[in-house]
Design a protein around this motif. Structure first.
Motif, PDB file in Angstrom:
ATOM      1  N   ALA A  60       1.197  -1.340  -0.132  1.00 43.97           N
ATOM      2  CA  ALA A  60       0.179   0.326  -0.037  1.00 43.97           C
ATOM      3  C   ALA A  60       0.773   1.370   0.109  1.00 43.97           C
ATOM      4  O   ALA A  60       1.292   1.752   1.418  1.00 43.97           O
ATOM      5  CB  ALA A  60      -0.701  -0.217   1.411  1.00 43.97           C
ATOM      6  N   LEU A  61       1.347   1.552  -1.162  1.00 45.98           N
ATOM      7  CA  LEU A  61       2.152   3.060  -1.563  1.00 45.98           C
ATOM      8  C   LEU A  61       1.905   4.262  -0.361  1.00 45.98           C
ATOM      9  O   LEU A  61       0.507   4.340  -0.477  1.00 45.98           O
ATOM     10  CB  LEU A  61       2.586   2.946  -3.116  1.00 45.98           C
ATOM     11  N   ILE A  62       2.691   4.642  -0.407  1.00 46.35           N
ATOM     12  CA  ILE A  62       2.504   6.395   0.181  1.00 46.35           C
ATOM     13  C   ILE A  62       1.916   6.718  -0.569  1.00 46.35           C
ATOM     14  O   ILE A  62       2.389   7.071  -1.435  1.00 46.35           O
ATOM     15  CB  ILE A  62       3.702   6.789   0.731  1.00 46.35           C
ATOM     16  N   THR A  63       1.521   8.024   0.009  1.00 47.39           N
ATOM     17  CA  THR A  63       0.903   8.818  -0.522  1.00 47.39           C
ATOM     18  C   THR A  63       0.776  10.190  -0.110  1.00 47.39           C
ATOM     19  O   THR A  63       1.469  10.207   1.037  1.00 47.39           O
ATOM     20  CB  THR A  63      -0.830   9.449  -0.832  1.00 47.39           C
ATOM     21  N   GLU A  64       0.626  11.348  -0.851  1.00 48.45           N
ATOM     22  CA  GLU A  64       1.103  12.838  -0.423  1.00 48.45           C
ATOM     23  C   GLU A  64       0.237  13.320   0.712  1.00 48.45           C
ATOM     24  O   GLU A  64       0.588  13.734   2.349  1.00 48.45           O
ATOM     25  CB  GLU A  64       0.811  13.755  -1.274  1.00 48.45           C
ATOM     26  N   LYS A  65      -1.581  12.285   0.978  1.00 47.85           N
ATOM     27  CA  LYS A  65      -2.102  12.434   2.749  1.00 47.85           C
ATOM     28  C   LYS A  65      -1.330  11.816   3.464  1.00 47.85           C
ATOM     29  O   LYS A  65      -1.730  12.527   4.360  1.00 47.85           O
ATOM     30  CB  LYS A  65      -3.026  11.756   1.618  1.00 47.85           C
ATOM     31  N   ASP A  66      -0.250  11.608   3.637  1.00 48.75           N
ATOM     32  CA  ASP A  66       0.582  10.185   4.746  1.00 48.75           C
ATOM     33  C   ASP A  66       1.023  11.343   5.204  1.00 48.75           C
ATOM     34  O   ASP A  66       1.572  10.871   6.602  1.00 48.75           O
ATOM     35  CB  ASP A  66       0.897   9.090   3.845  1.00 48.75           C
ATOM     36  N   ILE A  67       1.550  12.460   4.231  1.00 45.41           N
ATOM     37  CA  ILE A  67       2.358  13.286   4.933  1.00 45.41           C
ATOM     38  C   ILE A  67       2.103  14.541   6.170  1.00 45.41           C
ATOM     39  O   ILE A  67       1.343  15.058   6.108  1.00 45.41           O
ATOM     40  CB  ILE A  67       3.338  13.811   3.951  1.00 45.41           C
ATOM     41  N   ARG A  68       2.800  13.924   7.243  1.00 43.82           N
ATOM     42  CA  ARG A  68       2.454  14.795   8.541  1.00 43.82           C
ATOM     43  C   ARG A  68       2.877  16.408   8.612  1.00 43.82           C
ATOM     44  O   ARG A  68       3.121  17.067   9.761  1.00 43.82           O
ATOM     45  CB  ARG A  68       2.170  14.468   9.526  1.00 43.82           C
TER      46      ARG A  68
END
Length: 584
Positions: free
Chosen positions: A340-348
């Motif tokens: 489940a690849l990282i997405t931009e929404k995952d960045i905090r």
């Protein structure tokens, strides 16, 4: 014309003026205008009918308004053309080589009348350059290496340039009624850090076979076309003003998925997929996945409208484009083990950026507010240390005062976003850090980076970086290989030894999302994960608009098969700090 192209014309004019020994103030005015244009988020081409709006931009006066207007209307600036007639257009290519600034170009022109790369290379190899003032053998070797690298990258475009062109062309195509979907394909869709050309696939009612000719005519008349290469039944090929070749294909919805899969590639991924299809009694093309043998009257098409249908019909999960490099993705898709690849929404958060304290364009508060608007929970302000004098880097006294200002802004944000004090501290030639340990101890995020002495022998560079990692205050290794895409190769050292030691010490390695760097690249990112390195993704933003460059880095993380669990700044603020190397 996009802002980056206008800025390039202004910068080239400044360089040509410097070759011409023009007034220093005049040269500076063009450079200041180029910087101002590049930093704008709104396209200035939209403002040329409103000179007051252009004049409101700091660094843009009446003369520059006229230049910008001419650039948008004609694709150039009159003074630039006048100077090119005097000094030859090929001089602009010389200016792109390492070590070849305007004064150096002016010197070789006045002494040897050299104005192009081939003549420069011949003169360097013939020993003619070492007779000139300030030209030692070391500089000559650097120039020859620069020529080699330049030729290697000619015809390539960075991912941000290609993305911007794709967006502009797509917007113009959408002006034609009946266009539903436009998708970049090829290496851009796969997220390669640079591309050689651009493929755009278009579909919608206007692309159906009986009416597509009108849409083709619309594409062939787009205003940014510099050279129309070909116009066919459903395809238009052209070059833009910056020499990017673009192929636009207008396709019926029924076969759009097959075409998207085919033109996305990569070549080896497609070869492996076609072989899989053949083993199952199918043939796969840009038109459809079809049965090899069919009963009379039976429709041979199995899937064509969507990529998902095609992959599923072959017993595979849909494979994200970034993974389609024939690197075991088919096996993972068959086993249902694709990550489940990282997405931009995952960045905090983003923990490498610069402000007006050194070489940035915005204040601490402006950077914090821009990050908050993007949904971030924290940032770190990491301005430069004193070794990088050209950036107005800070000594210990200034750095300590800067920490206090960062903490004040952190309090003023009242918990809406955390603002951590930090530094991008230079790794000196011997591996020592550029600020005292007592100063570094006051900071939350210390990014240690190499900015000078790139040509050290490999063993010296390796030892230099390893020593920097041993400093207990080093928490992140910034842009670890130092490359500048299409401009400067990575410096030569034992990357594997550095990654292994960073993992042992708990030092995070950065993926720098600036499209000029994208460092670490995807192969080294996979290696970093393999060795157990902690990884942080940052923009190295020097202006609020550059925070948006996170998306280019995310694409590289996806190409490396990375997930949110692999990246430190997917964590919330307290957990992020705790995950960094412990303080001494």
């Amino acid at each position: 014309m996009e802002n980056i192209a206008i800025a390039r014309l202004l910068e080239e004019t400044a360089a040509l003026l410097e070759i011409d020994a023009a007034d220093t103030f005049r040269i500076r005015s063009y450079r200041r205008a180029a910087e101002a244009v590049e930093q704008q988020t709104q396209q200035l081409a939209e403002l040329i009918d409103d000179p007051k709006a252009l004049l409101a931009i700091p660094g843009i006066g009446k003369g520059m308004v006229a230049n910008i207007t001419e650039a948008v209307k004609t694709g150039t600036i009159p003074l630039r053309e006048e100077l090119l007639q005097r000094y030859r257009p090929s001089m602009l290519e010389l200016l792109r080589l390492p070590g070849m600034g305007p004064k150096t170009v002016a010197l070789i022109w006045s002494s040897l009348e050299i104005c192009d790369i081939d003549a420069l290379e011949a003169a360097a190899k013939a020993g003619q350059l070492t007779d000139l003032p300030r030209f030692g053998q070391k500089l000559v070797d650097k120039i020859l290496k620069g020529i080699e690298d330049h030729r290697k990258h000619t015809g390539r475009f960075r991912i941000d340039t290609a993305t911007e062109m794709a967006e502009q062309i797509s917007a113009l195509i959408r002006e034609f009624p009946g266009i539903d979907t436009i998708t970049p394909a090829g290496s851009l869709r796969r997220g390669r850090e640079s591309v050689g050309d651009l493929d755009l696939l278009v579909t919608g009612p206007a692309c159906e076979p009986d009416v597509v000719s009108a849409a083709v005519a619309h594409v062939a008349s787009l205003p940014l076309i510099d050279n129309l290469i070909a116009k066919g039944q459903n395809k238009v090929s052209f070059n833009t003003r910056n020499h990017l070749q673009v192929d636009v294909r207008l396709l019926p919805r029924a076969s759009y998925g097959a075409a998207l899969q085919y033109f996305t590639g990569s070549k080896m991924h497609n070869v492996a997929l076609r072989q899989r299809a053949l083993k199952r009694g199918y043939t796969l093309s840009e038109y459809a996945l079809a049965r090899l043998e069919t009963a009379e009257g039976e429709n041979s098409i199995v899937a064509a409208a969507t990529e998902e249908e095609i992959y599923n019909a072959l017993g595979l999960d849909w494979i994200p484009p970034e993974l389609r490099e024939n690197n075991a993705e088919l096996e993972a898709a068959e086993a249902h083990t694709l990550p489940a690849l990282i997405t931009e929404k995952d960045i905090r958060g983003d923990v490498h950026m610069h402000t007006t304290e050194t070489d940035g364009s915005n204040s601490i508060r402006e950077m914090a507010q821009a990050a908050l608007a993007r949904g971030y929970a924290y940032i770190a302000i990491t301005d430069h240390s004193k070794n990088l004098a050209m950036t107005n880097g800070m000594d210990d006294k200034r750095a300590l005062a800067h920490i206090q200002r960062i903490r004040e802004v952190d309090k003023e944000m009242e918990g809406s976003i955390r603002v951590f004090p930090g530094i991008e501290v230079d790794i000196l030639g011997d591996g020592a850090l550029d600020l005292a340990d007592e100063t570094l101890a006051q900071m939350d995020v210390i990014v240690a980076s190499v900015h000078t002495l790139f040509n050290q022998p490999p063993e010296e560079m390796t030892a230099r970086i390893l020593r920097a990692l041993e400093n207990p205050y080093t928490r992140i290794l910034g842009h670890p290989t130092g490359r500048k895409l299409l401009r400067r190769e990575a410096y030569n050292y034992d990357v594997e030894a550095v990654l292994k030691r960073a993992a042992e010490l708990g030092v995070a390695v950065e993926h720098n999302s600036s499209p000029s760097r994208l460092d670490l690249h995807d192969r080294h990112l996979r290696l970093a994960k393999q060795y157990g390195c902690r990884i942080s993704i940052n923009t190295d933003a020097h202006a609020t608009a550059e925070l948006d460059q996170m998306r280019f880095g995310i694409t590289q993380l996806r190409r490396a098969w990375l997930t949110p669990a692999d990246i430190l700044n997917t964590l919330e603020p307290a957990a992020f700090l705790k995950a960094l190397r412990p303080r001494p």
